[in-house]
Design a protein around this motif. Structure first.
Motif, PDB file in Angstrom:
ATOM      1  N   VAL A   1      -1.332   3.228 -10.717  1.00 51.71           N
ATOM      2  CA  VAL A   1      -0.729   4.325  -9.961  1.00 51.71           C
ATOM      3  C   VAL A   1       0.040   5.252 -10.904  1.00 51.71           C
TER       4      VAL A   1
ATOM      5  N   GLU B   1       0.822  -1.210   0.000  1.00 51.75           N
ATOM      6  CA  GLU B   1       0.000   0.000   0.000  1.00 51.75           C
ATOM      7  C   GLU B   1       0.860   1.266   0.000  1.00 51.75           C
ATOM      8  N   ARG B   2       1.972   1.191   0.707  1.00 54.62           N
ATOM      9  CA  ARG B   2       2.889   2.327   0.745  1.00 54.62           C
ATOM     10  C   ARG B   2       3.295   2.746  -0.673  1.00 54.62           C
ATOM     11  N   GLN B   3       3.582   1.758  -1.519  1.00 54.57           N
ATOM     12  CA  GLN B   3       3.981   2.060  -2.903  1.00 54.57           C
ATOM     13  C   GLN B   3       2.780   2.544  -3.727  1.00 54.57           C
ATOM     14  N   VAL B   4       1.594   2.056  -3.371  1.00 56.93           N
ATOM     15  CA  VAL B   4       0.407   2.503  -4.109  1.00 56.93           C
ATOM     16  C   VAL B   4       0.201   3.996  -3.869  1.00 56.93           C
ATOM     17  N   VAL B   5       0.248   4.384  -2.602  1.00 57.81           N
ATOM     18  CA  VAL B   5      -0.076   5.775  -2.260  1.00 57.81           C
ATOM     19  C   VAL B   5       1.033   6.727  -2.696  1.00 57.81           C
ATOM     20  N   PHE B   6       2.271   6.352  -2.418  1.00 57.45           N
ATOM     21  CA  PHE B   6       3.369   7.292  -2.687  1.00 57.45           C
ATOM     22  C   PHE B   6       4.080   7.029  -4.005  1.00 57.45           C
ATOM     23  N   GLY B   7       3.673   5.996  -4.696  1.00 55.63           N
ATOM     24  CA  GLY B   7       4.366   5.641  -5.930  1.00 55.63           C
ATOM     25  C   GLY B   7       5.434   4.606  -5.622  1.00 55.63           C
TER      26      GLY B   7
END
Lengths: 466, 288
Positions: free
Chosen positions: A107, A69-75
């Motif tokens: 994303v 999820e971290r990569q989803v939100v912040f790229g």
């Protein structure tokens, strides 16, 4: 409204690209996607393709960014950068291919910037956009190959000069065609006999450097509507003409026709082409004569249904019909074929098998296929492991010819080309004999009078009954 | 028994004044003695600035990046009269997925049991009104808020954004999502704007929750980093916000709006263009 598909055998675009790239010697695929994408390819495709393994670059050894999820939100670009940095340390390869799955594509990660960084560190690297939601395993093959071609300058300097005898083969999709290695070998052997040079590009029979000479070829051969876009791209951008066949050739007749066509395109010496075809026809006659006793004894002339990818089963269906004389009743093509290609397949089948009463159906739903097969008046079924149950229910012999094949190990076997037909004869014969156990009774004195499935208990030649 | 908070989403086109409006509603409710939580659901994370003096407040999403174990005190600040201020936050512009950020932040706040722990009477969500993807519609889906308001000026683009939001509400309301409480007309100048907004509301089957006139008091309060309620409690503008807050808090006349289709909206706008021309003509005739 959408519909459901039971027992999907066409997987997704990412998987198709993964199995395509990992089948190129020296290529290292890297998945940029969420957890599980790689293992699904391994468990859901490779393992079910005649027990295909991880090898050096695939399956359980496949590098992945495991998007959270971290990569989803912040790229996820920096996660990919980290993955690339570590992958080049532990996976040696000629080049690296980043394949993006659904989530990073939604994303909008800047993947090209990351592969560019790797290029700046003197590694050969490209990226290919392969979100699962864009299509099937077949589209993944198309995307992977065209992706390499489009970014070819990042990978190699094309070897100079045209080779007027060189042919590239496209459309046999690694692992989706369970017998891909054997098929490529069979086609290569057949082609080399007429004096052509061949790039099979995938698997152990691709010579080192095949990809660098790809642009030198005089002709591309397409065996599937999924390889047509690749050939069209090469025609547009490299001026290489192509010939298209619906499915690879099986046996002397089809392979002979195919070779004549290629020989003509390459302007090869016609006598040599005919001499080679003649030699192989003779060999096929020899084996068919050897096979003939069993053919009559066990009643091989059966009405059959065949299920699978168009590229993998059409040649087989043609061979079984002519010269083998089996009676095609139903052909179910399970890959997603564009409408014009569907019409072409049906038209060609009817032209080449004028007396055939076979129905050609385009269907990928396992439940619908099972219903079709069950209600069809047939004595033999060729298909994938999914269809085995239907054959058992009907008590008829079953031959695994298409993906998935879950209960066999397949390494070198293939049906394509001249010699592939002999493998098909062996598999066909073994499949029929394994169900028709009546012969055991009078040959070994063992076995029961009644076959559990109750099918085909009597040998075809009634005179030898006890 | 645990108190049940009213969850209210306030949407509106970027720059239309929804943070100012939401913050003043929060301040007015807090002033009236209610326990209020305001959650900024905009990647810009500046919704609650005027409630808490503009100090740096780590956003929920920033905290999620740094640690999986986020505590409420790490991501909230107590502002004017006890309003609990939270900013969902988001990625830097052009990277990642802000919509998923909103989704993740709201999910985390629910997990943290913030609303019950704080014993809130009202929870206000200040949401970017250009509902560009599913993530920005999270606050109006089932189980989050049960009512939404939309802030709009009389400018066509603001009305257009409001109409789009009505489409999102129309999609989610039948399956348990938020219904529409009404339109809040903001930055209202004398003349046609009130009737234009009222007409749009009636055409789309909703009502006007209140009109907030354009006033230098608002600009001045913002420059001081405060809400109008705090900076100019005795002003007429503060009373406007108090009245609006009371309406938003008590209004139970919730509807599923009927958004106009593109052509109808365009035609409707054109008819107002003509009406404004006539109004201008009659003004100039009267002046002569």
């Amino acid at each position: 409204m959408g519909t459901t598909t039971a027992g999907n055998r066409n997987s997704c675009m990412l998987h198709g690209a993964v199995q395509t790239i990992k089948s190129i010697e020296g290529a290292v695929p890297i998945i940029h996607s969420t957890l599980g994408c790689g293992v699904q390819q391994y468990a859901g495709v490779s393992s079910l393709s005649g027990g295909g393994g991880s090898g050096y670059t695939g399956g359980l050894g496949l590098p992945s960014t495991n998007f959270l999820e971290r990569q989803v939100v912040f790229g996820g670009s920096s996660r990919l950068r980290e993955q690339l940095k570590n992958t080049v340390k532990i996976k040696e390869g000629d080049f690296y291919v980043v394949l993006t799955g659904c989530t990073p594509e939604l994303v909008g990660d800047d993947v090209p910037a990351m592969t560019k960084e790797l290029q700046e560190q003197q590694f050969k690297a490209i990226h290919i956009s392969t979100p699962g939601f864009k299509g099937s395993v077949h589209n993944g093959y198309t995307a992977a190959v065209t992706g390499i071609l489009r970014q070819f300058d990042k990978l190699a300097v094309p070897a100079g000069g045209k080779n007027s005898r060189l042919v590239n083969l496209f459309g046999i999709i690694p692992e989706q065609d369970v017998y891909w290695r054997g098929n490529l070998k069979g086609l290569k052997d057949s082609l080399e006999g007429i004096g052509a040079d061949v790039n099979v590009l995938f698997g152990p029979d691709a010579d080192k450097g095949e990809w660098t000479t790809l642009f030198n070829a005089a002709l591309n051969v397409s065996f599937s509507s999924h390889s047509l876009p690749i050939c069209e791209w090469l025609e547009r951008n490299a001026g290489i003409p192509y010939v298209h066949f619906e499915g690879y050739p099986v046996g002397a007749r089809q392979t002979g026709e195919w070779l004549r066509c290629i020989g003509k395109q390459l302007d090869l010496e016609q006598e040599k082409v005919e001499a080679w075809i003649g030699l192989k026809e003779q060999k096929e006659r020899y084996y068919i004569v050897q096979f003939l006793d069993a053919y009559y004894k066990y009643g091989f002339q059966k009405k059959f249904a065949l299920v699978g990818d168009s590229a993998a089963v059409l040649g087989t269906a043609r061979f079984l019909t002519d010269p083998l004389g089996l009676l095609p009743s139903l052909i179910v093509l399970t890959d997603d074929i564009p409408q014009p290609a569907r019409s072409a397949i049906v038209r060609q089948w009817n032209e080449r098998q004028p007396g055939s009463e076979a129905r050609i159906v385009f269907e990928s739903d396992a439940k619908a296929i099972e219903e079709l097969v069950i209600s069809e008046d047939i004595e033999l079924l060729l298909g994938s492991s999914i269809e085995r149950r239907a054959a058992e229910r009907k008590g008829i012999p079953f031959i695994p010819v298409s993906f998935p094949v879950a209960d066999r190990i397949v390494l070198t076997k293939g049906y394509a080309g001249f010699d592939g037909a002999f493998t098909l004869l062996e598999d066909l014969g073994s499949g029929i004999l394994s169900v028709d156990s009546a012969h055991l009774l009078y040959q070994t004195g063992a076995g029961s009078e009644k076959n559990e499935q109750g099918a085909n208990q009597k040998p075809a030649l009634s005179g030898i009954e006890n | 028994m645990a108190k049940t908070a009213k969850h209210i989403a306030i949407y509106g086109k970027g720059g239309i004044g929804k943070s100012t409006t939401t913050s003043n509603i929060s301040a007015a409710l807090a002033e009236a003695g209610y326990r209020v939580i305001q959650i900024g659901c905009d990647p810009k994370s500046d919704s609650t600035n005027t409630l808490r003096g503009g100090d740096y407040l780590p956003t929920v999403i920033d905290s999620l990046r740094d640690s999986a174990n986020v505590k409420l005190q790490d991501v909230s600040a107590v502002g004017f009269k006890g309003v609990l201020c939270i900013e969902a936050g988001g990625p830097v512009p052009g990277v990642g997925c802000a919509g998923r950020g909103i989704n993740a932040a709201v999910g985390l706040l629910q997990e943290l049991n913030v609303f019950e722990e704080y014993e809130a009477d009202y929870v206000l969500y200040d949401v970017l009104g250009d509902v560009v993807c599913g993530g920005f519609a999270v606050p109006i889906r089932d189980g989050i808020t049960d009512r939404a308001y939309v802030v709009s000026s009389s400018d066509f683009m603001a009305i257009y954004a409001a109409n789009n939001l009505f489409k999102a509400i129309g999609k989610y309301a039948p399956s348990g999502g938020a219904k529409l409480g009404g339109v809040i007309g903001n930055s209202i100048l004398p003349g046609y704007p009130e009737s234009l907004i009222a007409d749009f509301a009636s055409r789309t089957g909703t009502a006007v929750a209140g009109f907030v006139p354009r006033s230098p008091v608002v600009a001045q309060s913002e420059l001081y980093g405060k809400t109008v309620i705090e900076a100019s409690p005795g002003s007429e503008q503060a009373d406007v916000y108090r009245k609006l807050a009371a309406h938003v808090a008590n209004n139970e006349n919730l509807t599923i709006p009927n958004p106009l289709n593109v052509t109808d909206l365009r035609d409707w706008a054109r008819s107002w263009g003509d009406a404004i021309n006539q109004e201008a003509a009659s003004f100039s005739a009267a002046a002569r």
